[in-house]
Motif scaffolding. Structure first.
Motif, mmCIF file in Angstrom:
data_model
loop_
_atom_site.group_PDB
_atom_site.id
_atom_site.type_symbol
_atom_site.label_atom_id
_atom_site.label_comp_id
_atom_site.label_asym_id
_atom_site.label_seq_id
_atom_site.Cartn_x
_atom_site.Cartn_y
_atom_site.Cartn_z
ATOM 1 N N ILE A 197 -43.984 -25.258 -62.966
ATOM 2 C CA ILE A 197 -43.199 -26.058 -62.025
ATOM 3 C C ILE A 197 -43.085 -25.309 -60.703
ATOM 4 C CG2 ILE A 197 -40.973 -27.173 -61.589
ATOM 5 C CD1 ILE A 197 -40.633 -27.297 -64.659
ATOM 6 N N LEU A 198 -43.635 -25.903 -59.663
ATOM 7 C CA LEU A 198 -43.602 -25.307 -58.329
ATOM 8 C C LEU A 198 -42.303 -25.721 -57.651
ATOM 9 C CD1 LEU A 198 -47.285 -26.082 -57.247
ATOM 10 C CD2 LEU A 198 -46.388 -23.929 -58.183
ATOM 11 N N ALA A 199 -41.423 -24.752 -57.402
ATOM 12 C CA ALA A 199 -40.095 -25.036 -56.850
ATOM 13 C C ALA A 199 -39.791 -24.086 -55.700
ATOM 14 C CB ALA A 199 -39.040 -24.917 -57.949
ATOM 15 N N VAL A 200 -40.720 -24.026 -54.742
ATOM 16 C CA VAL A 200 -40.556 -23.156 -53.582
ATOM 17 C C VAL A 200 -40.428 -24.002 -52.322
ATOM 18 C CG1 VAL A 200 -41.801 -21.240 -54.654
ATOM 19 C CG2 VAL A 200 -43.069 -22.934 -53.286
ATOM 20 N N LYS A 201 -40.167 -23.362 -51.199
ATOM 21 C CA LYS A 201 -40.082 -24.069 -49.931
ATOM 22 C C LYS A 201 -41.486 -24.474 -49.478
ATOM 23 C CE LYS A 201 -35.902 -21.612 -48.479
ATOM 24 N NZ LYS A 201 -35.297 -20.671 -47.517
ATOM 25 N N PRO A 202 -41.589 -25.587 -48.736
ATOM 26 C CA PRO A 202 -42.908 -26.076 -48.323
ATOM 27 C C PRO A 202 -43.763 -25.033 -47.600
ATOM 28 C CG PRO A 202 -41.257 -27.739 -47.887
ATOM 29 C CD PRO A 202 -40.507 -26.513 -48.332
ATOM 30 N N ASN A 203 -43.131 -24.219 -46.741
ATOM 31 C CA ASN A 203 -43.915 -23.237 -45.984
ATOM 32 C C ASN A 203 -44.353 -22.044 -46.829
ATOM 33 O OD1 ASN A 203 -41.375 -22.110 -46.247
ATOM 34 N ND2 ASN A 203 -41.257 -21.343 -44.155
ATOM 35 N N GLU A 204 -43.880 -21.966 -48.072
ATOM 36 C CA GLU A 204 -44.269 -20.880 -48.966
ATOM 37 C C GLU A 204 -45.348 -21.299 -49.959
ATOM 38 O OE1 GLU A 204 -40.548 -20.104 -50.836
ATOM 39 O OE2 GLU A 204 -39.778 -18.852 -49.206
ATOM 40 N N VAL B 128 -39.103 -17.632 -65.152
ATOM 41 C CA VAL B 128 -38.934 -17.900 -63.716
ATOM 42 C C VAL B 128 -39.456 -16.720 -62.913
ATOM 43 C CG1 VAL B 128 -37.318 -18.351 -61.827
ATOM 44 C CG2 VAL B 128 -36.921 -19.378 -64.086
ATOM 45 N N ALA B 129 -40.320 -17.006 -61.941
ATOM 46 C CA ALA B 129 -40.773 -16.005 -60.982
ATOM 47 C C ALA B 129 -39.964 -16.175 -59.696
ATOM 48 C CB ALA B 129 -42.261 -16.157 -60.697
ATOM 49 N N GLU B 130 -39.275 -15.121 -59.287
ATOM 50 C CA GLU B 130 -38.407 -15.158 -58.105
ATOM 51 C C GLU B 130 -38.440 -13.784 -57.456
ATOM 52 O OE1 GLU B 130 -36.193 -15.504 -55.111
ATOM 53 O OE2 GLU B 130 -36.452 -17.366 -56.270
ATOM 54 N N MET C 55 -43.433 -25.545 -76.285
ATOM 55 C CA MET C 55 -43.965 -25.648 -74.924
ATOM 56 C C MET C 55 -43.225 -24.683 -74.003
ATOM 57 S SD MET C 55 -46.024 -27.071 -72.717
ATOM 58 C CE MET C 55 -46.666 -28.501 -73.576
ATOM 59 N N LYS C 56 -43.976 -23.824 -73.322
ATOM 60 C CA LYS C 56 -43.400 -22.871 -72.382
ATOM 61 C C LYS C 56 -43.351 -23.507 -70.982
ATOM 62 C CE LYS C 56 -43.216 -19.196 -75.179
ATOM 63 N NZ LYS C 56 -43.719 -19.750 -76.437
ATOM 64 N N LEU C 57 -42.266 -23.227 -70.269
ATOM 65 C CA LEU C 57 -42.114 -23.688 -68.885
ATOM 66 C C LEU C 57 -42.066 -22.479 -67.964
ATOM 67 C CD1 LEU C 57 -39.355 -26.457 -69.147
ATOM 68 C CD2 LEU C 57 -41.824 -26.685 -69.428
ATOM 69 N N TYR C 58 -42.875 -22.514 -66.910
ATOM 70 C CA TYR C 58 -42.907 -21.451 -65.924
ATOM 71 C C TYR C 58 -42.486 -22.019 -64.566
ATOM 72 C CZ TYR C 58 -45.704 -18.675 -69.235
ATOM 73 O OH TYR C 58 -46.155 -17.977 -70.333
ATOM 74 N N PHE C 59 -41.393 -21.522 -64.034
ATOM 75 C CA PHE C 59 -40.925 -21.931 -62.711
ATOM 76 C C PHE C 59 -41.380 -20.905 -61.679
ATOM 77 C CE2 PHE C 59 -38.072 -24.354 -65.339
ATOM 78 C CZ PHE C 59 -37.736 -25.469 -64.598
ATOM 79 N N ILE C 60 -41.966 -21.391 -60.601
ATOM 80 C CA ILE C 60 -42.241 -20.540 -59.440
ATOM 81 C C ILE C 60 -41.157 -20.837 -58.424
ATOM 82 C CG2 ILE C 60 -43.896 -19.843 -57.684
ATOM 83 C CD1 ILE C 60 -44.983 -19.389 -60.436
ATOM 84 N N GLY C 61 -40.221 -19.931 -58.284
ATOM 85 C CA GLY C 61 -39.073 -20.144 -57.416
ATOM 86 C C GLY C 61 -37.812 -20.348 -58.234
ATOM 87 N N GLY C 62 -36.763 -19.612 -57.884
ATOM 88 C CA GLY C 62 -35.513 -19.688 -58.629
ATOM 89 C C GLY C 62 -34.349 -20.152 -57.781
ATOM 90 N N GLY C 63 -34.606 -21.071 -56.850
ATOM 91 C CA GLY C 63 -33.564 -21.566 -55.948
ATOM 92 C C GLY C 63 -32.733 -22.688 -56.561
ATOM 93 N N ASN C 64 -32.093 -23.464 -55.694
ATOM 94 C CA ASN C 64 -31.137 -24.472 -56.144
ATOM 95 C C ASN C 64 -31.756 -25.537 -57.040
ATOM 96 O OD1 ASN C 64 -29.005 -23.256 -54.773
ATOM 97 N ND2 ASN C 64 -29.347 -24.434 -52.904
ATOM 98 N N MET C 65 -32.962 -25.999 -56.693
ATOM 99 C CA MET C 65 -33.561 -27.051 -57.501
ATOM 100 C C MET C 65 -33.978 -26.528 -58.870
ATOM 101 S SD MET C 65 -33.992 -30.263 -57.601
ATOM 102 C CE MET C 65 -33.864 -30.831 -55.899
#
Length: 266
Positions: A64-71, A31-33, A1-11
């Motif tokens: 996995i969506l891991a960006v700020k709410p306004n983004e 990870v996309a950052e 299973m591949k995992l794709y993160f949108i956002g590479g911040g603290n979480m």
């Protein structure tokens, strides 16, 4: 299973640490950052694949969506053409699942609510799934979310406002109380170090002692520590006279009301 993160911040980093500790294959994580320095850091430290933006996402994968709410709306607009049957987990604070589905033009969405303690793999993470998950999906979602602590599902998204008020904001309440106890210890003659050690270990021990206990058992424990005419009784009289229970209830209700307001204003 591949995992794709949108956002590479603290979480996202909290998840990467947790997944690595759980022996999840890091070669299956992308990870996309947009930040160049963050991308280099993530690639160097975690040996994962990074990109400024994804141009493709495998069908049998989890996003996995891991960006700020306004983004979020902008990011979803950029990737929605890449989404078909992939399972999407959003850990974006305050954004309701109906908005995420609208942004992505997909209903295969889960909304999860980790807290700050994810950074030490001690988060409690409730989640809500718009669609019923298969056994395989339930297993992989549990593996991902348990990598930062423990998780459980809720049947109604509206409960996530209560989750936000209690456990999402909760670490700040506990830090506030810890700080107040340490300062109180200093005021009665302890050094900062002594007061801090006493406070933190007392909280750790009390938390372990109280695990799984119902209200009656907790009340019984309070009485067990409170000898008639003793020191604990004097302290508890202050709590009762100041109505500490009501103060805490009002604080949680204020956070709960604000969470609903934020969600309704999306």
């Amino acid at each position: 299973m591949k995992l794709y993160f949108i956002g590479g911040g603290n979480m996202a980093i909290s998840f990467l640490n947790g997944l690595r500790n759980k022996k999840f294959p890091m070669s299956d994580i992308y990870v996309a950052e947009i930040d160049n320095e963050k991308r280099k850091y993530l690639s160097d430290i975690y040996k994962i694949k990074t990109a400024k933006k994804f141009t493709s996402i495998e069908q049998e994968s989890i996003l996995i969506l891991a960006v700020k709410p306004n983004e979020l709306s902008l990011v979803c607009n950029e990737i929605k053409s890449l989404i078909s049957n992939q399972l999407v987990i959003s850990i974006v604070a305050g954004i309701r699942i109906k908005s995420i589905c609208s942004y992505l033009n997909s209903k295969n969405v889960i909304r999860a609510m980790p807290n700050l303690c994810a950074s030490i793999q001690q988060s409690i993470t409730p989640y809500f799934s718009l669609n019923e998950l298969s056994n395989d999906q339930e297993k992989i979602v549990g593996e991902i979310l348990n990598s930062i602590g423990t998780c459980f599902s809720v049947l109604d998204e509206s409960k996530l406002d209560a989750v936000t008020a209690l456990s999402g904001s909760g670490p700040a309440y506990i830090f506030y109380i810890i700080n107040a106890l340490i300062k109180a210890g200093e005021n009665i003659g302890l050094s900062r170090s002594e007061s801090q050690q006493l406070t933190q270990q007392t909280i750790i021990g009390s938390e372990i002692f109280s695990r799984g206990l119902d209200n009656d058992a907790l009340v019984s424990l309070i009485k067990k520590v409170s000898s008639k005419g003793g020191t604990t009784e004097e302290a508890l009289k202050i709590f009762e006279n100041k109505d500490l229970n009501k103060i805490i209830e009002e604080a949680i209700m204020a956070a709960y009301t604000r969470s609903k307001e934020i969600g309704n204003n999306q």
